[in-house]
Design an enzyme around this catalytic site. Structure first.
Site, mmCIF file in Angstrom:
data_model
loop_
_atom_site.group_PDB
_atom_site.id
_atom_site.type_symbol
_atom_site.label_atom_id
_atom_site.label_comp_id
_atom_site.label_asym_id
_atom_site.label_seq_id
_atom_site.Cartn_x
_atom_site.Cartn_y
_atom_site.Cartn_z
ATOM 1 N N TYR A 270 -23.694 28.120 -3.663
ATOM 2 C CA TYR A 270 -22.889 29.279 -3.999
ATOM 3 C C TYR A 270 -22.333 30.109 -2.981
ATOM 4 C CZ TYR A 270 -27.152 32.285 -2.889
ATOM 5 O OH TYR A 270 -27.864 33.088 -2.148
ATOM 6 N N GLY B 171 -31.765 34.050 -0.710
ATOM 7 C CA GLY B 171 -30.826 33.964 -1.706
ATOM 8 C C GLY B 171 -31.317 34.184 -2.849
ATOM 9 N N THR C 95 -30.527 34.353 -7.535
ATOM 10 C CA THR C 95 -29.569 33.546 -8.463
ATOM 11 C C THR C 95 -28.314 34.237 -8.859
ATOM 12 O OG1 THR C 95 -30.561 34.543 -10.427
ATOM 13 C CG2 THR C 95 -31.843 32.634 -9.354
ATOM 14 N N HIS D 198 -38.081 30.967 0.809
ATOM 15 C CA HIS D 198 -36.460 30.641 0.861
ATOM 16 C C HIS D 198 -35.451 31.087 -0.155
ATOM 17 C CE1 HIS D 198 -37.183 26.909 -1.423
ATOM 18 N NE2 HIS D 198 -35.983 26.536 -1.505
#
Length: 483
Positions: free
Chosen positions: A228, A380, A382, A406
Site C-alpha cells: 500500500y 505497518g 492494515t 514487521h
C-alpha cells in the site's frame, strides 16, 4: 505417530508475561531452542492454531507457526534460538515473523530462501511532510486519487519509469545510487535507507533472464496483496527525543508510508534458488523437517549465488520504493501546488523486512559473524488501523539481534477473509473512520480488512513490553491506495 495437544504442551514453557520457550524435542532434530513473544490475546491465537493442527485442521495448508519455529530451530548451523516475533503466523517453511541466525564460520550453516520470503526486500518507507491534517482534510479525496493516478497498482501493473535492459542491470547493481543518478531520488534519501539503499554483494549475473524479464516492466509499481501507499497522520508521540530526530515535532503532522518489495523479479529469484537448492540438498545430504525449508550451505555455490541474486533483488526493491517516492512527491506537489522540497517531503527511514544480512553479534560471550534473517522498526498496520515507528533497545540486540516485528500478522487466511467479510461492510467501516481508499481489486478489500489481521497495537505493545523494541510514534491512516 502424531502427538496429542497435551503432549505438545509438555515442550512449551512460559518464562514471563510475554515470552514462551519451545524446548528441544518439540519437533525432531532441533539444534537450538525456540522462543516466541506474545501477550494474552496473541498467545490465545498461537495455541488455537496448534490445537487445530493437532485435531487435523490447518492454516491455509501450512503448519502452525509454533511447529515452523521448531523446524527452523532444526536447520544446520543455526545459533542462539529460532524466534517468533509477536506478528508470527504460518508462512512458507519459515513462519512469517520468524527470526533466525546462522554462524558463518560453521561449514554446515545454511541459507533458506523461505526464510527471506518470495518478495525479497519487501519493506517500508516513511516520508514526512510539513503539512497538518487540517491542510489535507479538505482535499483528502483528491490527494488519494492523485496518488492512485500517479502510482501504478495491481497485479499486472506496468511502471511509468522508463527502463531498458541496460538500466535494469545497473539498477540491480546500484540500488538507490541508480535512482539518484537518474534523478528519481534526492541525495539525502539514501542516508535514511538501511544499507544506504544498496547491497554491495549484489551480482546481476546471478539473476535469471526470466526474473529480469518479469522485473523490467514493473519498476515503480506497488503491486497487490498487503502492499500500500498511505497518507498518515501522527496520532501519538511516545518518545519526543526520537521523534524530533526524525523531523516529527507534533501530533497532526502528515506523513506518507509506502509498503512494497521487489515484485515478480524477487519472486523469481526465490523460485529459481529453491529449484537449485533442492538438488544441492541431495548432493550434500542436508536433512530438513519440511521440504519448504529447502536450503544450501551458505558457502556452497548455490548458497552464494542465492545471496548475490537476493542482494540484486534487494537493490531492485529499493529502486522500486525510490521510484514510488518520486511519484508520490509529484502527486503531493500537484494537489498542493508546491514543490516537494517546499513540502519538506524527506525520507524518515526505509527498512526491509524480507532480507538476509551478514552482521557481527555476540553469541555465548564471543563475537560471531552471522547470516541474519529478520529486522524492522517501521511497523505497518492494515488499511484501517494505525502504524508505528519503533526504536531499538539493548535487550533487543541481545535477545533478537535487533529484530522486531514487521507488521500485524494475519489472523485469517485470504480465502477465509473473502468468505467471512462483506465488501461494502468493510468500505463503510473505513468511511466511518474517515479513511479514503482507492483499490484496483475489490477482493483485496476483504483480504486486507483490519479483521483479517491481528491487532497491530497488541503486536507493538508486546514488543515494547518484552523490551525488544520501544514505541516512538503512532500514525493513523486517512488515505489508502492498494492494488
Amino acid at each position: 505417530m502424531s502427538r496429542s495437544y497435551n503432549d505438545e504442551q509438555a515442550f512449551l514453557e512460559k518464562l514471563d508475561r510475554n515470552t514462551w520457550r519451545i524446548k528441544k524435542g518439540f519437533v525432531p532434530n532441533m539444534q537450538v531452542e525456540g522462543a516466541f513473544y506474545v501477550n494474552d490475546y496473541l498467545e490465545k491465537l498461537m495455541f488455537e492454531e496448534l490445537r487445530n493442527a493437532c485435531r487435523g485442521g490447518g492454516f491455509g495448508g501450512f503448519l502452525p507457526a509454533m511447529k515452523q519455529i521448531g523446524n527452523v530451530a532444526a536447520l544446520p548451523g543455526i545459533v542462539h534460538k529460532s524466534i517468533g516475533l509477536p506478528d508470527v503466523h504460518s508462512g512458507y517453511g519459515f513462519a512469517i515473523g520468524n527470526m533466525a541466525a546462522f554462524d558463518m564460520s560453521n561449514p554446515k550453516a545454511v541459507v533458506s530462501p523461505g526464510g527471506v520470503g518470495f518478495d525479497i526486500n519487501c519493506g517500508v518507507r516513511l516520508l514526512r511532510t510539513n503539512l497538518d491534517e487540517q491542510d489535507v482534510q479538505p482535499v483528502k479525496e483528491q490527494l488519494t486519487q492523485s496518488l492512485f493516478d500517479h502510482i501504478p497498482v495491481g497485479v499486472g501493473s506496468k511502471g511509468v519509469i522508463p527502463m531498458l535492459g541496460k538500466d535494469l542491470e545497473e539498477a540491480l547493481e546500484m540500488g538507490v545510487d541508480w535512482s539518484l543518478r537518474e534523478g528519481y531520488a534526492w541525495a539525502e534519501d539514501k542516508e535514511h535507507c538501511e544499507e544506504y539503499g544498496r547491497m554491495l554483494q549484489a551480482d546481476p549475473n546471478k539473476v535469471s533472464s526470466k526474473a529480469k524479464k518479469r522485473g523490467l516492466p514493473q519498476l515503480g509499481t506497488l503491486g497487490a496483496g498487503n502492499h500500500y501507499a498511505e497518507v498518515q497522520v501522527v496520532d501519538e508521540i511516545f518518545d519526543m527525543h526520537a521523534a524530533h530526530k526524525m523531523g516529527i515535532d507534533h501530533t497532526g503532522q502528515v506523513c506518507l508510508m509506502i509498503h512494497c518489495g521487489s515484485r515478480g523479479l524477487g519472486h523469481q529469484v526465490a523460485t529459481d534458488a529453491l529449484v537449485a537448492m533442492e538438488k544441492a540438498m541431495k548432493r550434500d545430504n542436508i536433512i530438513v523437517n519440511d521440504r519448504q525449508l529447502a536450503c544450501a550451505h551458505v558457502n556452497s555455490t548455490e548458497g552464494q549465488d542465492y545471496l548475490k541474486g537476493m542482494a540484486a533483488a534487494g537493490n531492485y526493491a529499493w529502486v522500486n520504493r525510490s521510484s514510488m517516492t518520486f511519484l508520490t512527491r509529484q502527486a503531493f506537489a500537484k494537489i498542493f501546488n508546491m514543490t516537494p522540497d517546499d513540502l519538506d517531503m524527506h525520507v524518515i527511514y526505509d527498512v526491509s523486512h524480507n532480507i538476509a544480512k551478514v552482521e557481527e553479534h555476540i553469541v555465548g560471550g564471543k563475537q560471531c559473524t552471522l547470516l541474519l534473517i529478520g529486522q524492522p522498526v517501521l511497523i505497518g498496520g492494515t488499511m484501517g488501523t494505525c502504524s508505528y515507528v519503533l526504536t531499538g533497545t539493548e535487550k533487543g540486540m541481545t535477545e533478537t539481534f535487533g529484530t522486531t516485528c514487521h507488521g500485524a500478522g494475519r489472523a485469517l487466511s485470504r480465502a477465509k477473509s473473502r468468505r467471512n467479510l462483506d465488501y461494502q461492510d468493510v468500505l463503510n467501516k473505513l468511511a466511518d473512520k474517515g479513511i479514503s481508499i482507492r483499490v484496483a481489486s475489490p477482493k483485496l478489500v476483504m483480504e486486507e480488512a483490519p479483521e483479517s489481521y491481528k491487532n497491530v497495537t497488541d503486536v507493538v505493545n508486546t514488543c515494547h513490553s518484552a523490551g525488544i523494541s520501544k514505541k516512538a510514534i503512532k500514525l493513523r491512516p486517512i488515505g489508502v491506495i492498494k492494488g
